[in-house]
Structures are given as C-alpha cells and as structure tokens.
Design a protein around this motif. Structure first.
Motif, PDB file in Angstrom:
ATOM      1  N   ILE A 297      30.780  32.424 -51.452  1.00  0.00           N
ATOM      2  CA  ILE A 297      32.085  33.061 -51.582  1.00  0.00           C
ATOM      3  C   ILE A 297      31.929  34.587 -51.573  1.00  0.00           C
ATOM      4  O   ILE A 297      30.997  35.129 -52.154  1.00  0.00           O
ATOM      5  CB  ILE A 297      32.831  32.586 -52.856  1.00  0.00           C
ATOM      6  CG1 ILE A 297      34.280  33.049 -52.843  1.00  0.00           C
ATOM      7  CG2 ILE A 297      32.117  33.019 -54.105  1.00  0.00           C
ATOM      8  CD1 ILE A 297      35.136  32.408 -53.925  1.00  0.00           C
TER       9      ILE A 297
ATOM     10  N   LEU B  29      38.804  29.868 -51.071  1.00  0.00           N
ATOM     11  CA  LEU B  29      37.620  29.951 -51.925  1.00  0.00           C
ATOM     12  C   LEU B  29      36.383  29.348 -51.268  1.00  0.00           C
ATOM     13  O   LEU B  29      35.313  29.336 -51.881  1.00  0.00           O
ATOM     14  CB  LEU B  29      37.886  29.232 -53.258  1.00  0.00           C
ATOM     15  CG  LEU B  29      39.087  29.703 -54.061  1.00  0.00           C
ATOM     16  CD1 LEU B  29      39.322  28.782 -55.246  1.00  0.00           C
ATOM     17  CD2 LEU B  29      38.886  31.132 -54.517  1.00  0.00           C
TER      18      LEU B  29
ATOM     19  N   GLY C 138      41.960  24.987 -51.561  1.00  0.00           N
ATOM     20  CA  GLY C 138      40.679  25.636 -51.803  1.00  0.00           C
ATOM     21  C   GLY C 138      40.103  26.381 -50.623  1.00  0.00           C
ATOM     22  O   GLY C 138      38.996  26.913 -50.712  1.00  0.00           O
TER      23      GLY C 138
ATOM     24  N   PRO D  12      29.880  33.924 -58.024  1.00  0.00           N
ATOM     25  CA  PRO D  12      29.574  32.728 -57.242  1.00  0.00           C
ATOM     26  C   PRO D  12      28.707  31.758 -58.048  1.00  0.00           C
ATOM     27  O   PRO D  12      27.816  32.163 -58.783  1.00  0.00           O
ATOM     28  CB  PRO D  12      28.804  33.292 -56.041  1.00  0.00           C
ATOM     29  CG  PRO D  12      29.295  34.696 -55.911  1.00  0.00           C
ATOM     30  CD  PRO D  12      29.525  35.163 -57.313  1.00  0.00           C
TER      31      PRO D  12
ATOM     32  N   ARG E  87      31.766  27.985 -62.839  1.00  0.00           N
ATOM     33  CA  ARG E  87      32.908  27.055 -62.908  1.00  0.00           C
ATOM     34  C   ARG E  87      34.156  27.820 -63.317  1.00  0.00           C
ATOM     35  O   ARG E  87      34.121  28.647 -64.213  1.00  0.00           O
ATOM     36  CB  ARG E  87      32.633  25.928 -63.897  1.00  0.00           C
ATOM     37  CG  ARG E  87      31.581  24.961 -63.360  1.00  0.00           C
ATOM     38  CD  ARG E  87      31.512  23.651 -64.082  1.00  0.00           C
ATOM     39  NE  ARG E  87      32.672  22.792 -63.999  1.00  0.00           N
ATOM     40  CZ  ARG E  87      32.992  22.026 -62.951  1.00  0.00           C
ATOM     41  NH1 ARG E  87      32.272  22.062 -61.861  1.00  0.00           N
ATOM     42  NH2 ARG E  87      34.026  21.226 -62.989  1.00  0.00           N
TER      43      ARG E  87
ATOM     44  N   VAL F 143      36.408  37.718 -57.845  1.00  0.00           N
ATOM     45  CA  VAL F 143      35.033  37.251 -57.682  1.00  0.00           C
ATOM     46  C   VAL F 143      34.135  38.480 -57.640  1.00  0.00           C
ATOM     47  O   VAL F 143      34.366  39.406 -56.862  1.00  0.00           O
ATOM     48  CB  VAL F 143      34.864  36.409 -56.404  1.00  0.00           C
ATOM     49  CG1 VAL F 143      33.410  36.002 -56.216  1.00  0.00           C
ATOM     50  CG2 VAL F 143      35.751  35.181 -56.474  1.00  0.00           C
TER      51      VAL F 143
ATOM     52  N   LEU G 204      42.142  35.307 -58.664  1.00  0.00           N
ATOM     53  CA  LEU G 204      40.761  35.183 -59.111  1.00  0.00           C
ATOM     54  C   LEU G 204      39.969  36.360 -58.577  1.00  0.00           C
ATOM     55  O   LEU G 204      39.973  36.616 -57.369  1.00  0.00           O
ATOM     56  CB  LEU G 204      40.145  33.865 -58.624  1.00  0.00           C
ATOM     57  CG  LEU G 204      38.670  33.661 -58.927  1.00  0.00           C
ATOM     58  CD1 LEU G 204      38.437  33.535 -60.430  1.00  0.00           C
ATOM     59  CD2 LEU G 204      38.140  32.439 -58.202  1.00  0.00           C
TER      60      LEU G 204
ATOM     61  N   LEU H 256      36.266  26.135 -50.423  1.00  0.00           N
ATOM     62  CA  LEU H 256      36.238  24.764 -50.942  1.00  0.00           C
ATOM     63  C   LEU H 256      37.061  23.873 -50.017  1.00  0.00           C
ATOM     64  O   LEU H 256      37.698  24.367 -49.080  1.00  0.00           O
ATOM     65  CB  LEU H 256      36.804  24.749 -52.364  1.00  0.00           C
ATOM     66  CG  LEU H 256      36.013  25.534 -53.412  1.00  0.00           C
ATOM     67  CD1 LEU H 256      36.818  25.662 -54.696  1.00  0.00           C
ATOM     68  CD2 LEU H 256      34.686  24.858 -53.684  1.00  0.00           C
TER      69      LEU H 256
ATOM     70  N   THR I  31      33.600  24.484 -59.082  1.00  0.00           N
ATOM     71  CA  THR I  31      32.463  25.405 -59.060  1.00  0.00           C
ATOM     72  C   THR I  31      32.573  26.244 -57.804  1.00  0.00           C
ATOM     73  O   THR I  31      32.686  25.702 -56.694  1.00  0.00           O
ATOM     74  CB  THR I  31      31.126  24.634 -59.061  1.00  0.00           C
ATOM     75  OG1 THR I  31      31.080  23.821 -60.240  1.00  0.00           O
ATOM     76  CG2 THR I  31      29.953  25.590 -59.060  1.00  0.00           C
ATOM     77  N   LEU I  32      32.587  27.564 -57.986  1.00  0.00           N
ATOM     78  CA  LEU I  32      32.694  28.449 -56.831  1.00  0.00           C
ATOM     79  C   LEU I  32      31.431  28.345 -55.986  1.00  0.00           C
ATOM     80  O   LEU I  32      30.322  28.324 -56.527  1.00  0.00           O
ATOM     81  CB  LEU I  32      32.888  29.895 -57.298  1.00  0.00           C
ATOM     82  CG  LEU I  32      34.159  30.181 -58.089  1.00  0.00           C
ATOM     83  CD1 LEU I  32      34.179  31.635 -58.533  1.00  0.00           C
ATOM     84  CD2 LEU I  32      35.387  29.862 -57.262  1.00  0.00           C
TER      85      LEU I  32
ATOM     86  N   HIS J  10      40.813  36.890 -54.737  1.00  0.00           N
ATOM     87  CA  HIS J  10      41.242  35.711 -53.985  1.00  0.00           C
ATOM     88  C   HIS J  10      42.532  35.190 -54.607  1.00  0.00           C
ATOM     89  O   HIS J  10      42.713  35.239 -55.823  1.00  0.00           O
ATOM     90  CB  HIS J  10      40.159  34.628 -54.018  1.00  0.00           C
ATOM     91  CG  HIS J  10      38.886  35.059 -53.355  1.00  0.00           C
ATOM     92  ND1 HIS J  10      38.649  34.854 -52.028  1.00  0.00           N
ATOM     93  CD2 HIS J  10      37.798  35.693 -53.843  1.00  0.00           C
ATOM     94  CE1 HIS J  10      37.462  35.336 -51.721  1.00  0.00           C
ATOM     95  NE2 HIS J  10      36.927  35.865 -52.812  1.00  0.00           N
TER      96      HIS J  10
END
Length: 176
Positions: free
Chosen positions: A102, A74, A71, A48, A51, A125, A123, A76, A97-98, A107
């Motif tokens: 999150i 995520l 998004g 988290p 970028r 995380v 992705l 977003l 940018t996460l 994801h």
C-alpha cells in the motif's frame, strides 16, 4: 489566592482555543457523512501490514441489509463483507490487514450501506519506520556512558545531602 488567579487566567486563555477547534472537529464529523451514514477507521493512522478496523454507522433510512467495504483503494479485494454489530442492525465493522504494498498517503475507502447509501472513511497510511528508536543510554544499550552515570549518581547524592541538611537544620530550630 494566587492559585485561583492562575486558574482563572488559564480558563480564560483556553476558551479561544476551544472555540477555534470546534468548527474543525464539526467539519471532520460531517466529512465522513454521505446520505446520513458515517464511517471511520481505527486507528486512523496506520503503517503497511498493520490491522485496521473500519466501522460504519449506516442511516436507519437505508433499511436493513448488509454493508460492504470497497477495498480497491487499499489494495484489497473490491468487496469485503462487514459484520453487523451486536444488537444494532445499522452498525457494521470489519478488521483488515493493510497490504505491505500500500502506498503511503491519505486513502478514502467507501463503505456501501444498505439502501444504496454510502459512507467514506479516512485512513492515513505512513511509511515503515526505519532503524531503531533513539532511546538514549538505557538498560538495553550495549555500551554504557560512565560519565553520564557518574553525573547522575553525583546529583542524587547531592540531593540526599541537601535534604538531610535541611531536615537536620529544621530539627535543631524546633528544639531551641
């Protein structure tokens, strides 16, 4: 000759590893495809607040247009416009940018390409690291372990003495 045998054995042992890895890498390549378009995240593992760049290679059959990153998975905005790559109307990218909120895990954000095709990126995380890195007794340590330092110096000195003795002995043997 012995080195050549070791190299041949190493090459023969590496073949099954490469053959076993090929289906997995092929499956990973195909997994991101949907309608001929592919997508990926770089880096594919992030924390988290970090970028991440999402890249989409949209199918030429999709036509020319804009691509958007969905998004919501995520945390977003739901539609994030992507930038076309220079010189190619089918490649798009966007850096985000996460959010710190999150959830850790895997994801799969969707990227909508022109012409109603889409691609899915993967992705991973991870959680925030906690505490400092265990680096041992280095130069940034607040206290020094003098026992380890003395042992290291003793080993360096013993190596220097052994090397000097070996060179001296070799030098006297050559003059005889």
């Amino acid at each position: 000759m012995r080195l050549l045998r070791y190299a041949a054995v190493a090459a023969l042992l590496a073949i099954p590893v490469l053959v076993a890895a090929a289906p997995a890498s092929y499956a990973a390549t195909i997994a991101g495809r949907s309608g001929g378009s592919t997508a990926f995240a770089s880096p594919s593992t992030a924390a988290p607040g970090q970028r991440v760049m999402f890249v989409a290679d949209c199918s030429p059959a999709a036509g020319i247009g804009d691509a958007t990153l969905s998004g919501t998975t995520l945390g977003l905005p739901s539609r994030i416009p992507m930038n076309p790559s220079k010189g190619d109307s089918f490649d798009f990218s966007v850096s985000v940018t996460l959010p710190s909120s999150i959830e850790p895990g895997i994801h799969h954000p969707t990227i909508d390409c022109p012409g109603a095709t889409s691609a899915t990126a993967t992705l991973h995380v991870t959680r925030f690291p906690s505490g400092g890195v265990a680096t041992g007794d280095g130069t940034t340590a607040t206290t020094a372990n003098s026992t380890l330092a003395m042992a290291g110096l003793a080993l360096i000195g013993a190596g220097a003495l052994a090397g000097g003795f070996a060179l001296h002995r070799r030098g006297t043997r050559d003059h005889s």
